[in-house]
Scaffold this motif. Structure first.
Motif, mmCIF file in Angstrom:
data_model
loop_
_atom_site.group_PDB
_atom_site.id
_atom_site.type_symbol
_atom_site.label_atom_id
_atom_site.label_comp_id
_atom_site.label_asym_id
_atom_site.label_seq_id
_atom_site.Cartn_x
_atom_site.Cartn_y
_atom_site.Cartn_z
ATOM 1 N N ASP A 330 0.857 -1.188 0.000
ATOM 2 C CA ASP A 330 0.000 0.000 0.000
ATOM 3 C C ASP A 330 0.890 1.234 0.000
ATOM 4 O O ASP A 330 1.575 1.524 0.980
ATOM 5 C CB ASP A 330 -0.891 -0.038 1.242
ATOM 6 C CG ASP A 330 -1.490 1.319 1.581
ATOM 7 O OD1 ASP A 330 -1.686 2.122 0.653
ATOM 8 O OD2 ASP A 330 -1.754 1.558 2.778
ATOM 9 N N ASP A 332 -0.056 4.455 -0.439
ATOM 10 C CA ASP A 332 -0.686 5.723 -0.066
ATOM 11 C C ASP A 332 -0.077 6.156 1.268
ATOM 12 O O ASP A 332 -0.086 5.415 2.238
ATOM 13 C CB ASP A 332 -2.201 5.550 0.080
ATOM 14 C CG ASP A 332 -2.860 5.198 -1.244
ATOM 15 O OD1 ASP A 332 -2.421 5.726 -2.271
ATOM 16 O OD2 ASP A 332 -3.806 4.393 -1.244
ATOM 17 N N HIS A 375 -2.323 1.289 -4.819
ATOM 18 C CA HIS A 375 -3.008 2.476 -4.295
ATOM 19 C C HIS A 375 -4.489 2.172 -4.117
ATOM 20 O O HIS A 375 -5.149 1.728 -5.057
ATOM 21 C CB HIS A 375 -2.828 3.663 -5.236
ATOM 22 C CG HIS A 375 -1.400 4.096 -5.388
ATOM 23 N ND1 HIS A 375 -0.805 4.989 -4.527
ATOM 24 C CD2 HIS A 375 -0.457 3.730 -6.291
ATOM 25 C CE1 HIS A 375 0.463 5.170 -4.899
ATOM 26 N NE2 HIS A 375 0.689 4.418 -5.961
#
Length: 475
Positions: A330, A332, A375
């Motif tokens: 991930d 982000d 994302h």
């Protein structure tokens, strides 16, 4: 134009016959209801399931109104350019093309459809519903407003229509999947219903809706779900959103857990903590079917977390020498730092695994280690990647969780048994947005409901996710 005055007078109140005789199409019974409603009523509002032929009806109405009224104006709008131009405007072009009666009189362009010689006075025009003034400035004795996917159009776009509809020859036709419990379209079927001729078209009653589409939605979500209500039955969603993954599916998959033996592939999802009370989770899944116990870390130190992930990769590669490893991080927020550190060391990790295997006397194919930057707010679509798939997600969060949901539904995923993980998977809610796509509840909304961030569930979703890689060719 090619139609004589008597024919124009007749067809002006008989749109069904116009479609059959002049456009040479064959509307079904519910499409005939929609067409005739516009001839008989100033205001028509249609709520329906997916695929009942609304766009075809709207295109026929445009051509009919242009052909049977002097100097009409037909403003058309929809929430997105795709819906307006790629679907509705393309549909108009299809029915005009090679039509012996109309092709020389009604001209189609990407901006307007108009009567030959009267581009500025006798036309239909497409305007996306992104600005309040999208439908302003259309004054004529004969005006027909076409509002496609009306549930997704904001109220401020409708406001200019109300004044224009005071003219006797004005008409409004709006249709769409009933996705929202508020707004102009919702009110037309509820508190303002007396002002409209309202039609409700259930996809199960339409000859144009594929039985396989209905069966898939029913089996995957059930007839009581909002997905079924909106996409098939043409009903507005319930007042409270549904849980995306049923708890009983999670419990069933947890009870069926078995330890992996000799996997060919290991997918590892890494959800990186964003806030102080969140957890970073490293979740391995064997052959997309068996979840191993995840590692959970309560810190946000990207360097340390990257190191722990590397240790996990090396250990799994040593324990399961026949397996490829696909690591999905991930990216982000803080996760991009973890990704960058591991990406810089990727070749060194492969070399270290090969050296360890050689030292242990393990004969295995060269270690395959793939690394993916993921994302949660990325592009949506369908889990299958097939445009014909009836279940579409608004963004990559939905795609990731959708892959988990599908695997649990098909009973091909066993979960590491953990009550916290079951709670996280089964407590996230969803809505069907104005485009008919499934949109999962945001984490901020979950926290407002007193729920923790679904870190374990996110890591599992990352592991099952198959990121799409694109190759670029220079022309």
């Amino acid at each position: 134009m090619s139609l004589n005055p008597d024919a124009i007078l007749y067809y002006s109140t008989h749109p069904v016959e116009f479609v059959e005789d002049i456009i040479r199409a064959k509307p079904d019974a519910r499409q005939k209801d929609m067409l005739q409603s516009v001839a008989d009523n100033p205001l028509t509002s249609v709520r329906s399931g997916h695929g009942v032929g609304k766009s075809a009806v709207e295109s026929w109405l445009i051509i009919w109104f242009l052909s049977t009224r002097p100097y009409p104006k037909i403003p058309c709008t929809a929430p997105t350019k795709h819906q307006l131009y790629d679907i509705l405007w393309a549909e108009v072009s299809k029915w005009l093309r090679n039509n012996p009666v109309l092709e020389n009189d009604i001209l189609w362009t990407q901006e307007k459809v108009f009567m030959k010689g009267y581009r500025e006075e006798w036309f239909a025009v497409a305007r996306t519903a992104s600005k309040p003034d999208a439908l302003q400035g259309f004054h004529a004795e004969h005006v027909l407003y076409i509002i496609d996917e009306a549930s997704g159009v904001e109220d401020k776009v409708f406001e200019p229509i109300l004044g224009a509809l005071s003219t006797e020859g004005s008409r409004l036709f709006m249709a769409g999947n009933p996705t929202r419990l508020t707004g102009f379209f919702f009110d037309s079927h509820h508190k303002n219903r007396a002002q409209y001729n309202t039609l409700h078209i259930d996809g199960r009653e339409s000859s144009r809706v594929d039985d396989a589409f209905i069966r898939t939605i029913t089996e995957m979500f059930g007839e009581d779900s909002d997905v079924f209500r909106v996409r098939v039955a043409g009903d507005f969603p319930k007042s409270l959103p549904d849980s995306f993954i049923p708890m009983e599916w999670c419990e069933r998959a947890s009870a069926a857990h078995t330890a992996p033996e000799s996997p060919n592939r290991i997918d590892i999802g890494v959800d990186v903590a964003r806030y102080g009370d969140d957890s970073s989770v490293v979740c391995p899944v064997f052959d997309k079917s068996t979840q191993a116990e995840p590692d959970i870390y309560h810190h946000n130190n990207t360097t340390e977390l990257a190191g722990r992930v590397i240790i996990t990769v090396k250990q799994l590669a040593r324990d399961y020498p026949a397996a490829e490893i696909h690591l999905k991080i991930d990216c982000d927020g803080l996760g991009v730092g973890v990704y960058d550190i591991i990406n810089e060391q990727r070749d060194d990790i492969i070399d270290a695994v090969e050296q360890a295997r050689e030292a242990d006397g393990i004969d295995a194919p060269r270690f395959v280690f793939e690394l993916y930057e993921c994302h949660f707010g990325g592009e949506g679509g369908t889990v299958s990647g097939d445009e014909g798939d009836p279940i579409e997600y608004a963004n990559s969060t939905g795609l990731m969780w959708g892959a988990v949901r599908l695997a649990l539904y098909e009973q091909r995923l066993s979960l590491w048994e953990n009550d916290q993980q079951i709670s996280q998977l089964s407590n996230r809610k969803y809505v069907v947005n104005s485009k008919g796509q499934i949109e999962l509840e945001k984490k901020e909304a979950m926290k407002k409901r007193g729920l923790p961030s679904p870190d374990m569930a996110d890591a599992l979703a990352l592991a099952l996710y198959e990121p799409r890689r694109y190759t670029w060719e220079l022309g």
